[in-house]
Each structure stands twice: as structure tokens, then as C-alpha cells.
Design a protein around this motif. Structure first.
Motif: not given
Length: 183
Positions: A6-7, A140-142, A158-163
Motif C-alpha cells: 500500500d505504501t 523507483v516506487a519504493v 525524496g525517495w519513497p522509503v519504507l523502513r
């Protein structure tokens, strides 16, 4: 934990020019770290706590890493709608062992980007450069990473990052990544 599917932006395929000038469909990229995201490195940290650190033993023990169920599940989920790129701070000399481990865990295939053997830049600097290269030609989506320094820098860019927070982050590993530039 946030559902990374979803992220991540999963809006579908993007159009890019193909080699013959025709439009080719490309899936967005999911850039995923290995250590601390899909591989549990805790059994190897004893080699970094030694004085001096035993880097050869640390990397030689990598094939025995247990998989991290949360990271494995996330990688498989992202692979449904994304092209996977594995971005690790492991040295190039461990490519074959890393590739074999990813395959043995039945993780999605994808490009494997590794730190050059003599590269001692902090992980955040190495990964930023790699992402800039990847992002120059693809969306780069995630990005999935466990290192707070990497996550903070990439988010600031500004990158879409999930920790990845399913494994407690170890200061020992953080020192290796940021100070010694080894993983």
C-alpha cells in the motif's frame, strides 16, 4: 507495520522507449536491502564485536543467515507489481554466496547491486549513489532498508522509503555500515 504494497506506488506499468524506438512496458522498481531486511545477521555480529573485527568470517557466515519472514513476505508481495532490485552493502566478492542465498530462500529474482570490494563509503552514501543511477532511467516506487541513517538520507532526498523495523537495529551493524563502510 505499514503494508508496503500500500505504501509503494503500484499504479502499474510505465511506458519507456525500447531499443528499437518502440514503447516498452516497464514495471516500477522496488529496491530492497538484504541484511536486516530479508536476512537475519544477528548470528554474525560476534565477528564485528571482536577486536579487531573479523570481516572475512562475518561475510563467510552469511550463507547461514536465517530468513526474516516479514521481509521475505514483503519482497514477494512487491515482486507482483514491481521489478525487484537487491541493493546491498555486502562486498562484490560475496556475490555468488548472496545470489545463492536469495535463490535458496525462494526470493524474487532481480538485479543484485553490491558494494565494490574496495569501496569504504558509508552505506548511506553508497546507496544514495546507486539509487541516483537507478532512478535516472527508471521509476523507483519504493526502497526498503533497515538502516536509520540510510532511510533518513534517502527520505531527505525524496525517495519513497519504507523502513524495515521487524528486526531491532544493532549499533554494531550501524558502526560497520557508517564508520567502517563495510556492509
Amino acid at each position: 507495520m505499514t503494508d508496503a504494497a500500500d505504501t509503494a506506488d503500484t499504479a502499474g506499468r510505465t511506458e519507456t522507449a525500447g531499443p528499437a524506438g518502440t514503447a516498452a512496458k516497464q514495471r516500477p522498481l522496488a529496491v530492497i536491502d538484504v541484511d536486516g531486511v530479508v536476512a537475519d545477521v544477528r548470528h554474525r555480529l560476534r565477528f564485528l564485536r571482536a577486536s579487531p573485527s573479523d570481516w572475512e568470517a562475518f561475510f563467510a557466515a552469511a550463507p547461514a543467515d536465517p530468513p526474516l519472514a516479514e521481509g521475505v513476505e514483503l519482497a514477494r508481495k512487491l515482486a507482483r507489481d514491481h521489478e525487484v532490485v537487491w541493493l546491498t552493502g555486502r562486498p562484490e566478492r560475496s556475490r555468488e554466496a548472496t545470489r545463492r542465498w536469495l535463490t535458496e530462500q525462494d526470493l524474487p529474482p532481480g538485479e543484485l547491486r553490491m558494494r565494490p570490494d574496495a569501496d569504504r563509503r558509508p552505506a548511506r552514501v553508497f546507496k544514495r549513489a546507486e539509487l541516483r543511477e537507478l532512478g535516472a532511467g527508471r521509476r523507483v516506487a519504493v526502497v526498503v532498508d533497515d538502516d536509520p541513517a540510510v532511510v533518513d538520507l534517502l527520505r531527505a532526498d525524496g525517495w519513497p522509503v519504507l523502513r524495515a523495523e521487524w528486526l531491532a537495529y544493532e549499533a554494531t551493524l550501524g558502526n560497520a555500515q557508517e564508520t567502517e563502510g563495510r556492509t
